[in-house]
Design an enzyme around this catalytic site. Structure first.
Site, PDB file in Angstrom:
ATOM      1  N   GLU A 193      56.364  41.027  31.337  1.00 56.67           N
ATOM      2  CA  GLU A 193      57.123  39.999  32.054  1.00 56.67           C
ATOM      3  C   GLU A 193      56.618  39.803  33.481  1.00 56.67           C
ATOM      4  O   GLU A 193      56.537  38.677  33.968  1.00 56.67           O
ATOM      5  CB  GLU A 193      58.601  40.375  32.079  1.00 56.67           C
ATOM      6  CG  GLU A 193      59.476  39.369  32.804  1.00 56.67           C
ATOM      7  CD  GLU A 193      60.940  39.790  32.824  1.00 56.67           C
ATOM      8  OE1 GLU A 193      61.682  39.248  33.652  1.00 56.67           O
ATOM      9  OE2 GLU A 193      61.309  40.646  32.016  1.00 56.67           O
ATOM     10  N   ASP A 194      56.263  40.893  34.160  1.00 55.09           N
ATOM     11  CA  ASP A 194      56.008  40.822  35.599  1.00 55.09           C
ATOM     12  C   ASP A 194      54.564  41.067  36.014  1.00 55.09           C
ATOM     13  O   ASP A 194      54.269  41.080  37.209  1.00 55.09           O
ATOM     14  CB  ASP A 194      56.916  41.839  36.327  1.00 55.09           C
ATOM     15  CG  ASP A 194      58.383  41.491  36.174  1.00 55.09           C
ATOM     16  OD1 ASP A 194      58.697  40.296  36.088  1.00 55.09           O
ATOM     17  OD2 ASP A 194      59.221  42.413  36.135  1.00 55.09           O
TER      18      ASP A 194
END
Length: 696
Positions: free
Chosen positions: A76-77
């Site tokens: 996600e990051d």
């Protein structure tokens, strides 16, 4: 923050066979990928996944779960991909990481839609492997512990609300009460800061005044049980502020009126000693009637087991006591994570059966708001127990009705329900169930879910199934109307069209099926000209002034599109907004507006037929209903109550037939549109006071 060797040592302490090299690789990978990223607290971002992994070691979970915790934010990051994680750490870890990863890049969605899509993916992954849930709960718990570092109050409140509504109940449903209590407390502090500060202040004052009252009561309980020959551990605590605030809200009382703010836990060796300890306490202190619950003989759906009772200590203080074995206590605090029974495929059905209900809700929910509503209903825990005639036990939320019970047994049983018996007595489907009721569902193959059931169905599973069935029925009816209109359209075409032309038209209109086309026509999303042009491209060019033709097709609306033109709604069919309508215009008369399926239209051969539509500003119209009521006291009042509950004003009420055991009424109602009128008819048909109801 845990150092690398500390985390690995924790895992090896309870799982010596774990792959130390793989754990080290996962730790290094997450540190490298998150790099210089910072959290709101100013700490390195990788401190968060490391702390989540540390929480997983406290639950003594396997190395795949620990690695998933370390890697759960990388996709996600960071620039990491699921494919890369699969190559480096294996397919199991990659699948788990993908299950935890949120769909955070759906920027075009509203906040509720993003939340629903995240929840949808999460629940589907969780239904396949509960370790996804365990990592997600630990992730949320650590985020809540550091929530105060976020500067934006709106963001803090949004995260806290999501935690209170979704994640704390999920933790409760899998029996992870330690996680649930801490999440609720931290979320409560953000959502109700004044109430939190006030209650915390009161508790501090009580501690100062009472000194060691909790310790004194715990000692008295321990001594009473020791004298009876029981080897016990007794722990006492004050209930946390959110629990107290919730009781104040539910009971509508002040803090001073809450007497049972102390809770005590008694741990014994085996089940026999649980009941022996209960007897000793009830003989020593007066119990409070109605406050005893036996969750050992009948555990909660999440597997929770304990005896609960409330006592009056020394004729002054109410205290709550929970009695359980040490094994039960460990199992209760950490739920499914404590013994991880699914690892051997032996999880008791009741403990994770609710996950299957959630998956059904995912399939049945129509939009984001509906998904969130139904899911919240499914995961909150306030249960009663009801039985089938053969003795099968079902746990239901308080307020559940036979229709909820029917859908809990099987979706098909709920869809075919026409009545019910509770403890052998015939009752309406809206009757609330009581604890211990024996419920028999009466079904018919010709029955189908009614929209009115949503007025008393309380479980997410039942509501989702009812809505889906009603939508399917409405869609079929609209498609049938669209089919009739389509047949009229193709008669006006300059050439005949076959299946191939129809298939090409569907593609040109960017629809997926013939049914979609009929629904679009039936709901007036496509006008006649658009359909004709799609079927025979260029055909509208041969018409004199196509734009004028299009304007004429929609020229006269029931509300004000052609100023000065008189019209009236036909009393033979009482059209309402949502009906497809047509106008009859005769020389010297105004336009008479009919529903397109009105039987009297056959008398209008000598009139000009005008295709009409409803103005979007139309406030409503008068619809007519014929209702046959049973001739007994209260039936007319119940019908009037249905109209009132549905916010429909009665314009005229006339009894047209009196013949035992029925009375027949014609009722004219002010309604907003066709959907409003349909809901009222459905509610009448579901009522025990009404034998038959139809729209005129």
């Amino acid at each position: 923050m845990l150092r690398q060797y500390e985390l690995v040592e924790r895992v090896l302490a309870y799982a010596p066979q774990a792959d130390e090299a793989m754990l080290n690789r996962a730790y290094v990978y997450t540190v490298q990928k998150h790099g210089t990223q910072k959290r709101a607290s100013g700490d390195p971002y990788f401190s968060h996944p490391v702390e989540v992994a540390g929480l997983m070691t406290e639950l003594k979970l396997d190395q795949e779960t620990i690695m998933t915790a370390l890697l759960h934010d990388t996709v996600e990051d960071t620039l990491a991909t699921v494919e890369e994680i699969e190559r480096l750490f294996g397919p199991d870890v990659a699948r788990l990481v993908d299950g935890v990863t949120k769909l955070s890049k759906i920027e075009t969605m509203t906040e509720s839609e993003r939340a629903a899509e995240n929840l949808r993916k999460f629940l589907l992954a969780m239904s396949e492997d509960l370790r996804v849930l365990l990592v997600k709960l630990a992730d949320r718990l650590h985020n809540m512990r550091t929530l105060h570092f976020i500067k934006s109050e709106d963001k803090r409140r949004r995260i806290a609300r999501e935690t209170m509504e979704i994640y704390a109940p999920l933790a409760q449903r899998v029996g992870m009460y330690e996680y649930m209590r801490e999440m609720q407390l931290l979320a409560f502090e953000q959502l109700e800061p004044e109430a939190y500060a006030t209650i915390e202040g009161r508790l501090t004052a009580i501690r100062a005044e009472g000194g060691g009252e909790v310790d004194d009561i715990a000692l008295s309980i321990s001594q009473a049980l020791a004298q009876a020959g029981l080897r016990v551990e007794v722990e006492g605590r004050e209930k946390h502020p959110y629990s107290i605030w919730k009781k104040m809200a539910e009971r509508h009382v002040s803090f001073e009126q809450i007497t049972d703010i102390m809770a005590f836990r008694v741990l014994v060796d085996d089940i026999d000693e649980c009941y022996k300890a209960l007897g000793v306490l009830h003989q020593t202190w007066q119990m409070i009637p109605g406050r005893f619950k036996d969750y050992i003989s009948t555990p909660k759906m999440n597997g929770y087991k304990s005896l609960h009772t409330s006592l009056i200590y020394n004729n002054a203080r109410r205290v709550e006591v929970q009695i359980k074995t040490r094994e039960m206590h460990h199992r209760n605090e950490y739920g499914l994570a404590a013994h991880w029974a699914y690892k051997q495929g032996g999880t008791p059905d009741g403990e994770v059966g609710w996950l299957r209900d959630l998956v059904e809700i995912l399939d049945a929910s129509h939009d984001a708001e509906e998904l969130l509503e139904n899911t919240k209903m499914a995961i909150y825990q306030d249960r009663i127990f009801a039985f089938t005639p053969k003795g099968a036990l079902f746990q239901m939320p308080k307020g559940a009705t036979p229709i909820d019970f029917a859908f809990a047994v099987h979706t098909n049983l709920g869809a075919q329900a026409v009545g019910a018996k509770i403890n052998g007595r015939h009752v309406p489907l809206r009757t609330p169930l009581g604890n211990g009721d024996v419920v028999e569902i009466i079904k018919s193959r010709n029955s189908e879910p009614q929209l009115s059931w949503l007025g008393f169905a309380v479980t997410g599973k039942a509501r989702a199934a009812i809505r889906r069935a009603v939508r399917q029925k409405e869609r079929a009816e609209v498609a049938l109307i669209g089919r009739k209109l389509y047949d009229e359209i193709i008669e006006r075409l300059p050439t005949q069209v076959g299946k191939k032309a129809l298939a090409e038209a569907i593609k040109r209109l960017k629809l997926t099926s013939e049914e979609d086309l009929m629904v679009a026509i039936g709901t007036a999303k496509l006008d006649d000209l658009q359909v004709m042009e799609a079927l025979v491209p260029g055909c509208t060019a041969t018409m004199p002034n196509p734009e004028e033709w299009r304007r004429q097709q929609r020229a006269i609306a029931v509300q004000g599109l052609t100023p000065g033109m008189a019209f009236k709604l036909a009393e033979c069919c009482h059209p309402v907004p949502g009906d497809r309508i047509v106008g009859l215009r005769r020389p010297g008369q105004g336009v008479e507006v009919h529903a397109i399926d009105c039987e009297t239209l056959a008398d209008g051969i000598d009139a000009d037929w005008i295709d009409l539509s409803w103005d979007k500003r139309t406030d409503g119209a008068v619809g007519r209903i014929r209702a046959e009521l049973y001739n007994r006291p209260g039936t007319l009042a119940e019908m009037a109550g249905i109209f009132a509950n549905n916010h429909a004003n009665v314009v005229n009420l006339e009894m047209t037939q009196r013949e035992n055991p029925f009375h027949t009424y014609l009722v004219d109602l002010e309604v907003r549109d066709l959907a409003h009128l349909t809901r009222i008819v459905s509610a009448l048909r579901a009522s025990d006071a009404v034998a038959q109801a139809d729209r005129i």
